[in-house]
Design a protein around this motif. Structure first.
Motif, PDB file in Angstrom:
ATOM      1  N   ARG A 125       0.832  -1.211   0.000  1.00 41.07           N
ATOM      2  CA  ARG A 125       0.000   0.000   0.000  1.00 41.07           C
ATOM      3  C   ARG A 125       0.867   1.261   0.000  1.00 41.07           C
ATOM      4  O   ARG A 125       1.907   1.315   0.665  1.00 41.07           O
ATOM      5  CB  ARG A 125      -0.933   0.007   1.204  1.00 41.07           C
ATOM      6  N   ASP A 126       0.430   2.257  -0.730  1.00 43.23           N
ATOM      7  CA  ASP A 126       1.129   3.545  -0.771  1.00 43.23           C
ATOM      8  C   ASP A 126       0.620   4.490   0.307  1.00 43.23           C
ATOM      9  O   ASP A 126       1.370   5.341   0.800  1.00 43.23           O
ATOM     10  CB  ASP A 126       0.959   4.206  -2.142  1.00 43.23           C
ATOM     11  N   VAL A 127      -0.668   4.346   0.670  1.00 42.85           N
ATOM     12  CA  VAL A 127      -1.305   5.272   1.605  1.00 42.85           C
ATOM     13  C   VAL A 127      -2.224   4.494   2.531  1.00 42.85           C
ATOM     14  O   VAL A 127      -2.899   3.555   2.102  1.00 42.85           O
ATOM     15  CB  VAL A 127      -2.119   6.355   0.846  1.00 42.85           C
ATOM     16  N   LEU A 128      -2.247   4.882   3.797  1.00 41.70           N
ATOM     17  CA  LEU A 128      -3.212   4.369   4.770  1.00 41.70           C
ATOM     18  C   LEU A 128      -3.652   5.532   5.651  1.00 41.70           C
ATOM     19  O   LEU A 128      -2.812   6.352   6.066  1.00 41.70           O
ATOM     20  CB  LEU A 128      -2.583   3.298   5.661  1.00 41.70           C
ATOM     21  N   SER A 129      -4.928   5.608   5.968  1.00 39.95           N
ATOM     22  CA  SER A 129      -5.352   6.565   6.994  1.00 39.95           C
ATOM     23  C   SER A 129      -4.785   6.096   8.328  1.00 39.95           C
ATOM     24  O   SER A 129      -4.945   4.932   8.698  1.00 39.95           O
ATOM     25  CB  SER A 129      -6.879   6.646   7.048  1.00 39.95           C
ATOM     26  N   MET A 130      -4.123   7.007   9.028  1.00 36.62           N
ATOM     27  CA  MET A 130      -3.381   6.640  10.226  1.00 36.62           C
ATOM     28  C   MET A 130      -3.939   7.334  11.460  1.00 36.62           C
ATOM     29  O   MET A 130      -4.152   8.549  11.455  1.00 36.62           O
ATOM     30  CB  MET A 130      -1.898   7.002  10.071  1.00 36.62           C
ATOM     31  N   GLY A 131      -4.156   6.553  12.503  1.00 34.83           N
ATOM     32  CA  GLY A 131      -4.482   7.097  13.810  1.00 34.83           C
ATOM     33  C   GLY A 131      -3.242   7.010  14.680  1.00 34.83           C
ATOM     34  O   GLY A 131      -2.697   5.917  14.902  1.00 34.83           O
ATOM     35  N   ILE A 132      -2.760   8.158  15.146  1.00 34.88           N
ATOM     36  CA  ILE A 132      -1.476   8.219  15.858  1.00 34.88           C
ATOM     37  C   ILE A 132      -1.703   8.327  17.362  1.00 34.88           C
ATOM     38  O   ILE A 132      -2.279   9.308  17.849  1.00 34.88           O
ATOM     39  CB  ILE A 132      -0.628   9.410  15.377  1.00 34.88           C
ATOM     40  N   LEU A 133      -1.255   7.328  18.085  1.00 34.45           N
ATOM     41  CA  LEU A 133      -1.361   7.302  19.546  1.00 34.45           C
ATOM     42  C   LEU A 133      -0.038   7.744  20.164  1.00 34.45           C
ATOM     43  O   LEU A 133       0.671   6.973  20.825  1.00 34.45           O
ATOM     44  CB  LEU A 133      -1.756   5.900  20.019  1.00 34.45           C
ATOM     45  N   PHE A 134       0.284   9.003  19.924  1.00 37.30           N
ATOM     46  CA  PHE A 134       1.506   9.603  20.482  1.00 37.30           C
ATOM     47  C   PHE A 134       1.414  11.101  20.255  1.00 37.30           C
ATOM     48  O   PHE A 134       0.751  11.551  19.307  1.00 37.30           O
ATOM     49  CB  PHE A 134       2.758   9.041  19.801  1.00 37.30           C
ATOM     50  N   PRO A 135       2.073  11.899  21.099  1.00 39.28           N
ATOM     51  CA  PRO A 135       2.006  13.355  20.919  1.00 39.28           C
ATOM     52  C   PRO A 135       2.655  13.823  19.619  1.00 39.28           C
ATOM     53  O   PRO A 135       3.528  13.176  19.054  1.00 39.28           O
ATOM     54  CB  PRO A 135       2.773  13.891  22.143  1.00 39.28           C
ATOM     55  N   GLU A 155       4.296  11.231   4.878  1.00 40.92           N
ATOM     56  CA  GLU A 155       4.630  10.545   3.629  1.00 40.92           C
ATOM     57  C   GLU A 155       3.619   9.474   3.230  1.00 40.92           C
ATOM     58  O   GLU A 155       3.452   9.193   2.044  1.00 40.92           O
ATOM     59  CB  GLU A 155       6.027   9.910   3.745  1.00 40.92           C
ATOM     60  N   PHE A 156       2.948   8.862   4.217  1.00 41.40           N
ATOM     61  CA  PHE A 156       2.104   7.710   3.905  1.00 41.40           C
ATOM     62  C   PHE A 156       0.671   7.835   4.436  1.00 41.40           C
ATOM     63  O   PHE A 156      -0.149   6.958   4.191  1.00 41.40           O
ATOM     64  CB  PHE A 156       2.725   6.427   4.472  1.00 41.40           C
ATOM     65  N   GLY A 157       0.374   8.896   5.157  1.00 39.58           N
ATOM     66  CA  GLY A 157      -0.932   9.029   5.786  1.00 39.58           C
ATOM     67  C   GLY A 157      -2.011   9.496   4.828  1.00 39.58           C
ATOM     68  O   GLY A 157      -1.809  10.440   4.064  1.00 39.58           O
ATOM     69  N   GLU A 183     -14.412   1.618  10.166  1.00 42.00           N
ATOM     70  CA  GLU A 183     -15.348   0.501   9.953  1.00 42.00           C
ATOM     71  C   GLU A 183     -16.371   0.845   8.865  1.00 42.00           C
ATOM     72  O   GLU A 183     -16.671   0.020   8.002  1.00 42.00           O
ATOM     73  CB  GLU A 183     -16.079   0.172  11.255  1.00 42.00           C
ATOM     74  N   ARG A 184     -16.898   2.064   8.928  1.00 45.19           N
ATOM     75  CA  ARG A 184     -17.935   2.469   7.985  1.00 45.19           C
ATOM     76  C   ARG A 184     -17.404   2.536   6.556  1.00 45.19           C
ATOM     77  O   ARG A 184     -18.067   2.107   5.604  1.00 45.19           O
ATOM     78  CB  ARG A 184     -18.485   3.846   8.393  1.00 45.19           C
ATOM     79  N   SER A 185     -16.184   3.053   6.392  1.00 44.54           N
ATOM     80  CA  SER A 185     -15.629   3.270   5.050  1.00 44.54           C
ATOM     81  C   SER A 185     -15.242   1.969   4.365  1.00 44.54           C
ATOM     82  O   SER A 185     -15.282   1.870   3.131  1.00 44.54           O
ATOM     83  CB  SER A 185     -14.402   4.178   5.130  1.00 44.54           C
ATOM     84  N   GLY A 186     -14.832   0.983   5.158  1.00 45.32           N
ATOM     85  CA  GLY A 186     -14.347  -0.270   4.584  1.00 45.32           C
ATOM     86  C   GLY A 186     -12.942  -0.179   4.032  1.00 45.32           C
ATOM     87  O   GLY A 186     -12.426  -1.147   3.477  1.00 45.32           O
ATOM     88  N   GLU A 187     -12.284   0.980   4.191  1.00 40.95           N
ATOM     89  CA  GLU A 187     -10.924   1.174   3.699  1.00 40.95           C
ATOM     90  C   GLU A 187      -9.913   0.816   4.789  1.00 40.95           C
ATOM     91  O   GLU A 187     -10.065   1.229   5.941  1.00 40.95           O
ATOM     92  CB  GLU A 187     -10.700   2.625   3.262  1.00 40.95           C
ATOM     93  N   PRO A 188      -8.874   0.048   4.450  1.00 33.94           N
ATOM     94  CA  PRO A 188      -7.855  -0.299   5.452  1.00 33.94           C
ATOM     95  C   PRO A 188      -7.259   0.947   6.098  1.00 33.94           C
ATOM     96  O   PRO A 188      -7.129   1.999   5.457  1.00 33.94           O
ATOM     97  CB  PRO A 188      -6.802  -1.057   4.650  1.00 33.94           C
ATOM     98  N   CYS A 189      -6.914   0.830   7.356  1.00 29.11           N
ATOM     99  CA  CYS A 189      -6.311   1.943   8.085  1.00 29.11           C
ATOM    100  C   CYS A 189      -5.193   1.384   8.960  1.00 29.11           C
ATOM    101  O   CYS A 189      -4.920   0.184   8.969  1.00 29.11           O
ATOM    102  CB  CYS A 189      -7.352   2.663   8.932  1.00 29.11           C
ATOM    103  N   ALA A 190      -4.548   2.270   9.696  1.00 30.28           N
ATOM    104  CA  ALA A 190      -3.459   1.857  10.581  1.00 30.28           C
ATOM    105  C   ALA A 190      -3.541   2.628  11.883  1.00 30.28           C
ATOM    106  O   ALA A 190      -3.880   3.816  11.898  1.00 30.28           O
ATOM    107  CB  ALA A 190      -2.106   2.093   9.916  1.00 30.28           C
ATOM    108  N   LEU A 191      -3.227   1.939  12.972  1.00 28.22           N
ATOM    109  CA  LEU A 191      -3.027   2.567  14.273  1.00 28.22           C
ATOM    110  C   LEU A 191      -1.551   2.440  14.615  1.00 28.22           C
ATOM    111  O   LEU A 191      -0.983   1.342  14.529  1.00 28.22           O
ATOM    112  CB  LEU A 191      -3.869   1.881  15.348  1.00 28.22           C
ATOM    113  N   LEU A 192      -0.932   3.549  14.982  1.00 27.74           N
ATOM    114  CA  LEU A 192       0.491   3.551  15.299  1.00 27.74           C
ATOM    115  C   LEU A 192       0.717   4.327  16.586  1.00 27.74           C
ATOM    116  O   LEU A 192       0.105   5.394  16.778  1.00 27.74           O
ATOM    117  CB  LEU A 192       1.308   4.216  14.183  1.00 27.74           C
TER     118      LEU A 192
END
Length: 359
Positions: A125-135, A155-157, A183-192
């Motif tokens: 994957r070139d892009v993923l929606s990212m949820g960042i668990l850090f300041p 670069e990838f979000g 969940e609603r979108s059905g598009e893969p995402c990432a938690l980091l």
């Protein structure tokens, strides 16, 4: 060979498709020569060990600085006052005494991170929606992890990427919005993010009776080390919890192992079983040693990890950690903080550095 030639050699190596042992050997020796000439505390340490560029003929002979040395001296080949960034350790093990890694420029650090991250985390994957668990970096300007995660988002979000921490606390309503939208979108995402933030999030979701099933292809990256900032969680329980709460299979739950004192990160290929095998790109090498003798331990036995990171251009390329582990085919198993004889060996090495570096 000067700084410009070393930098160009490393950039060329990072563009290569596969490892070249001869190129690593050649560049490591050139970089050692450069650091010996321009890093006075390191030069004195090398001299105390009888290791100079005229004597050292192989990369594994280059003297490794104990990690604690970054707390006691400025290990920089350049003027720290002109640095683009100074990353500092958290100080959780020795409050008031933080290690510092001076980066005159972040060009090589960024190249190393982005090339490695794309291959080891992003996959196809070139892009993923990212949820960042850090300041954000603005909150923690001296955090190498904050910078690392900001690079990932930049670069990838995807367009729905979001920081899920305000200040240093998880913003739970924003977190829930991110998860529900994924969940609603059905598009893969990432938690980091930091492992301790994931523990706080899993505790919250359990309290609220919530769990999610993120879309197929979603993935999680945690950065290890709870460091007293959350309750202790057994690794097997931790990754089982991630899979249960987010619906992300354990082979998509990636752990990144990085150190402030390095410019390159290690990754595993998921955590279906723990502990998982870590490995890095071909511009970093790892030895497993007896910290007292400095010799390699027999293959498969436990010792202290020493990393040789060519991306550490402006500091020292060889760093002896306070982590213990064992070599396995294609990488190493990280076993945790050194204890007993290993810890005493690390302390002796740090004391030796202190004596020698003061001149």
């Amino acid at each position: 060979m000067g700084e410009k030639e070393v930098l160009q050699g490393l950039k060329d190596m990072m563009k290569a498709v596969e490892a070249d042992e001869a190129a690593f050997q050649n560049l490591a020796l050139q970089l050692f020569q450069y650091q010996y000439r321009h890093n006075p505390p390191y030069r004195r340490f090398c001299q105390s060990r009888g290791r100079t560029p005229r004597i050292v003929k192989d990369w594994w002979e280059i003297p490794a600085v104990p990690m604690r040395a970054f707390k006691e001296a400025t290990l920089s080949c350049n003027d720290p006052a002109e640095a683009e960034a100074v990353f500092m350790t958290s100080g959780t093990t020795r409050p008031g005494k933080r290690g510092k890694h001076v980066h005159p420029t972040l060009d090589i650090y960024n190249r190393s991170m982005l090339r490695n991250f794309r291959q080891r985390f992003m996959g196809a994957r070139d892009v993923l929606s990212m949820g960042i668990l850090f300041p954000r970096p603005e909150t923690l300007p001296h955090s190498s992890l904050a910078h690392y995660l900001s690079l990932a988002v930049r670069e990838f979000g995807g367009e729905h990427s979001s920081y899920l921490v305000d200040g240093e606390e998880v913003h739970f309503s924003r977190l829930l919005h991110f998860l529900r939208e994924a969940e609603r979108s059905g598009e893969p995402c990432a938690l980091l993010g930091a492992s301790f933030h994931f523990v706080h999030v899993m505790d919250f979701l359990e309290q609220e009776g919530l769990s999610f099933r993120l879309p197929e292809g979603s993935r999680i990256l945690d950065t290890g080390g709870l460091k007293g900032q959350s309750r202790h969680v057994d690794p097997d329980v931790f990754y089982a919890g991630l899979a249960a709460r987010f619906g992300v299979p354990r082979h998509r739950c990636i752990n990144m192992y990085g150190l402030t004192e390095l410019s390159t990160q290690f990754y595993d290929d998921g955590n279906e079983t723990v502990p998982s095998k870590k490995s890095g790109p071909y511009w970093i090498r790892t030895r497993v040693i007896d910290p007292v003798s400095g010799e390699d331990v027999p293959y498969g036995e436990t010792g202290v990890l020493v990393h040789y990171d060519l991306a550490n251009v402006h500091s020292v390329l060889a760093v002896m950690t306070e982590d213990w582990g064992k070599a396995v085919e294609g990488g190493f198993i990280l076993m945790g903080r050194a204890e007993g004889a290993e810890a005493r060996g690390c302390s002796l090495a740090a004391e030796e550095f202190l004596r020698s570096s003061k001149g």
